[in-house]
Design an enzyme around this catalytic site. Structure first.
Site, short mmCIF file in Angstrom:
data_model
loop_
_atom_site.label_atom_id
_atom_site.label_comp_id
_atom_site.label_asym_id
_atom_site.label_seq_id
_atom_site.Cartn_x
_atom_site.Cartn_y
_atom_site.Cartn_z
N ASP A 1 46.28 1.86 13.49
CA ASP A 1 45.54 1.47 14.69
C ASP A 1 44.85 0.15 14.37
O ASP A 1 44.80 -0.26 13.19
CB ASP A 1 44.51 2.60 15.00
CG ASP A 1 43.64 2.33 16.24
OD1 ASP A 1 44.03 1.49 17.07
OD2 ASP A 1 42.57 2.97 16.35
N ARG B 1 36.45 7.27 30.10
CA ARG B 1 36.64 6.48 28.86
C ARG B 1 35.38 5.68 28.63
O ARG B 1 34.91 4.98 29.51
CB ARG B 1 37.82 5.51 28.99
CG ARG B 1 37.76 4.43 27.91
CD ARG B 1 38.96 3.55 27.80
NE ARG B 1 40.09 4.27 27.25
CZ ARG B 1 41.15 3.68 26.71
NH1 ARG B 1 41.22 2.37 26.63
NH2 ARG B 1 42.15 4.39 26.24
N GLN C 1 45.72 10.95 23.61
CA GLN C 1 46.65 10.16 22.79
C GLN C 1 47.40 11.07 21.81
O GLN C 1 48.60 10.92 21.58
CB GLN C 1 45.86 9.09 22.02
CG GLN C 1 46.70 8.24 21.09
CD GLN C 1 47.61 7.26 21.81
OE1 GLN C 1 47.16 6.52 22.67
NE2 GLN C 1 48.89 7.25 21.46
N ARG D 1 52.34 8.98 26.95
CA ARG D 1 50.96 9.10 27.44
C ARG D 1 50.96 9.64 28.86
O ARG D 1 50.13 10.46 29.24
CB ARG D 1 50.25 7.73 27.42
CG ARG D 1 50.06 7.08 26.07
CD ARG D 1 49.19 7.90 25.14
NE ARG D 1 47.94 8.32 25.75
CZ ARG D 1 46.90 7.52 25.99
NH1 ARG D 1 46.93 6.26 25.65
NH2 ARG D 1 45.80 8.01 26.55
N CYS E 1 48.98 3.77 18.34
CA CYS E 1 48.53 4.11 19.70
C CYS E 1 48.62 2.92 20.64
O CYS E 1 48.68 3.10 21.86
CB CYS E 1 47.10 4.66 19.66
SG CYS E 1 45.95 3.57 18.81
N HIS F 1 40.10 10.69 20.75
CA HIS F 1 41.05 10.21 21.79
C HIS F 1 42.12 11.31 21.95
O HIS F 1 43.28 11.12 21.59
CB HIS F 1 41.67 8.90 21.32
CG HIS F 1 42.38 8.13 22.38
ND1 HIS F 1 42.37 8.50 23.72
CD2 HIS F 1 43.14 7.01 22.33
CE1 HIS F 1 43.07 7.63 24.41
NE2 HIS F 1 43.57 6.72 23.60
#
Ligand code: CP
Ligand code: NVA
Length: 332
Positions: A229, A106, A136, A315, A270, A133
Site C-alpha cells: 500500500d 469514509r 477492501q 470492490r 488496494c 478498511h
C-alpha cells in the site's frame, strides 16, 4: 445466517462463516452482473455515502452497486455538508437515519464510524478509517479465491507501513480465515501490539499464523500473495515523506522480491499506487528525492503476476454483497 440490520464496521465483528458468506454472495452477484441478470433486490431504498477523505474505487463501487440493486445513492463530499463543523456525528446520524436505509462513512478515526452506527438506527458501512478498511479485504479475499483457490493456509505478506488501515485489516482478515499473515516492515512499522495479540488469539481457533518479520527474504519466501500500500496514507502530513522513504525503501516490492517468493506468487495492492511518474505526487517525490517509484516497481505492477485490477473490480461486487446482506433478508 442473516446479517439484516447489522453494521459493517470492522472484520473483528464477523465470524469466518459470515465473511465467507459475503464473499460467496459477491461472487454470485458478479456472475449475475456479467450475465446481464437484473438484481434490483433493494428497489426503492436510498443510501447516504459520506466521504470526509477522497476516493475513486470505494465511491464508485458504492454508487454502481447501489444503482444495480435499484437504490438511490446520495454522495456527501468532504466539504459540502454540515458534518463535523456545524453538526455533531451523533446528530448527523439521527438525521440521516430518518431519511436513508443505510449509510457509508469514509473518514478519520474508527470511533467516528462506530459513533455514527450507534445513533443511526440503520446499517452503517465503513468505507475506510485510519484503523480499518474492511470492504477492501472482502474484495481482496474474493480476488485471492479466484486466482489461488481456498483462503485457508495461504501465505499473505504485507510489505510497508503495517500499523495503518490496510495492514491492520489484512491481519484481522487472515486471522479469521485461517491464513498465514506476515507483516514485513521495520519494527517501528509493525501493527499495534494489542491488535496482534487479539489476532493471535483468533488464530488459535482458526489455525492462522501471524508473524512480524523485518527480513525481506525470510518474510516473502513461499508467499502466495505479496501485498503493499502507499507509504503515506490520506490525512497524514507531508512532513512524514522523507522518513517513510528512508525507512520503507528496503521494503519496496521489486522483481527480486517476487522471485524470492516463488513462481506462483501474485502481487496485490488496494490502489492508488505510486509505481511510475504519471501522478502529481509521484513527480513531486521524484523531484525531491530522485526515486521513480515508491512501494512497488512499475515492472512488478505491470507484470502478469499483478492482479490489482481484478481486485479493484471486486470492490464493487463485494460492496454490493455487504449492502444486500445488511439491508434485506437475503441469506449469506
Ligand atoms: N482502495 C481504495 O479504497 O481506493 P479509493 O481510495 O480510490 O476508494
Ligand atoms: N492506507 C491508504 C489506503 C487507501 C485505500 C490510505 O488510508 O490512504
Amino acid at each position: 445466517m442473516n446479517l439484516k440490520g447489522k453494521n459493517f464496521l470492522k472484520l473483528l465483528d464477523f465470524t469466518a462463516q459470515e465473511i465467507e458468506g459475503l464473499i460467496d454472495l459477491a461472487s454470485k452477484l458478479k456472475t449475475m452482473k456479467k450475465q446481464g441478470v437484473p438484481h434490483r433486490y433493494c428497489e426503492g431504498k436510498s443510501v447516504a455515502l459520506i466521504f470526509e477523505k477522497t476516493s475513486t474505487r470505494t465511491r464508485c463501487a458504492f454508487e454502481v452497486a447501489a444503482a444495480d440493486l435499484g437504490m438511490h445513492p446520495v454522495y456527501l463530499d468532504p466539504l459540502g455538508s454540515q458534518i463535523g463543523k456545524k453538526e455533531s456525528i451523533e446528530d448527523t446520524a439521527r438525521v440521516l437515519g430518518r431519511m436513508f436505509d443505510g449509510i457509508e462513512y469514509r473518514g478519520f478515526g474508527q470511533s467516528i464510524v462506530e459513533e455514527l452506527a450507534e445513533y443511526a438506527g440503520v446499517p452503517v458501512w465503513n468505507g475506510l478509517t485510519n484503523e480499518f478498511h474492511p470492504t477492501q479485504i472482502l474484495a481482496d479475499f474474493l480476488t485471492i479465491k479466484e486466482h489461488c483457490g481456498e483462503l485457508k493456509g495461504k501465505k499473505l505478506v504485507y510489505m510497508g507501513d503495517s500499523r495503518y488501515n490496510m495492514g491492520n485489516s489484512l491481519m484481522v482478515g487472515c486471522a479469521k480465515m485461517g491464513m498465514h499473515f506476515v507483516a514485513c516492515a521495520p519494527r517501528q512499522y509493525f501493527p499495534n501490539a494489542e491488535l496482534v495479540e487479539q489476532c493471535r488469539q483468533i488464530a488459535g481457533d482458526s489455525g492462522a499464523i501471524i508473524e512480524l518479520e523485518s527480513d525481506v527474504n525470510k518474510a516473502t519466501a513461499g508467499a502466495d500473495v505479496i501485498y503493499t500500500d502507499v507509504w503515506v496514507s490520506m490525512g497524514e502530513p507531508d512532513e512524514v515523506w522523507a522518513q517513510r522513504i528512508e525507512d520503507l525503501s528496503p521494503y519496496r516490492v521489486t522483481a527480486d522480491v517476487m522471485n524470492n517468493a516463488g513462481a506462483k506468487c501474485k502481487f496485490m495492492h488496494c490502489l492508488p499506487a505510486f509505481h511510475d511518474l504519471n501522478t502529481k505526487i509521484g513527480k513531486e517525490i521524484f523531484d525531491k528525492f530522485g526515486i521513480d517509484c515508491m512501494e512497488v516497481t512499475d515492472e512488478v505492477f505491470e507484470s502478469d503476476k499483478s492482479i490489482v485490477f481484478d481486485e479493484a473490480e471486486n470492490r464493487m461486487h463485494t460492496i454490493k454483497a455487504v449492502m444486500l446482506a445488511t439491508l434485506t433478508d437475503c441469506k449469506v
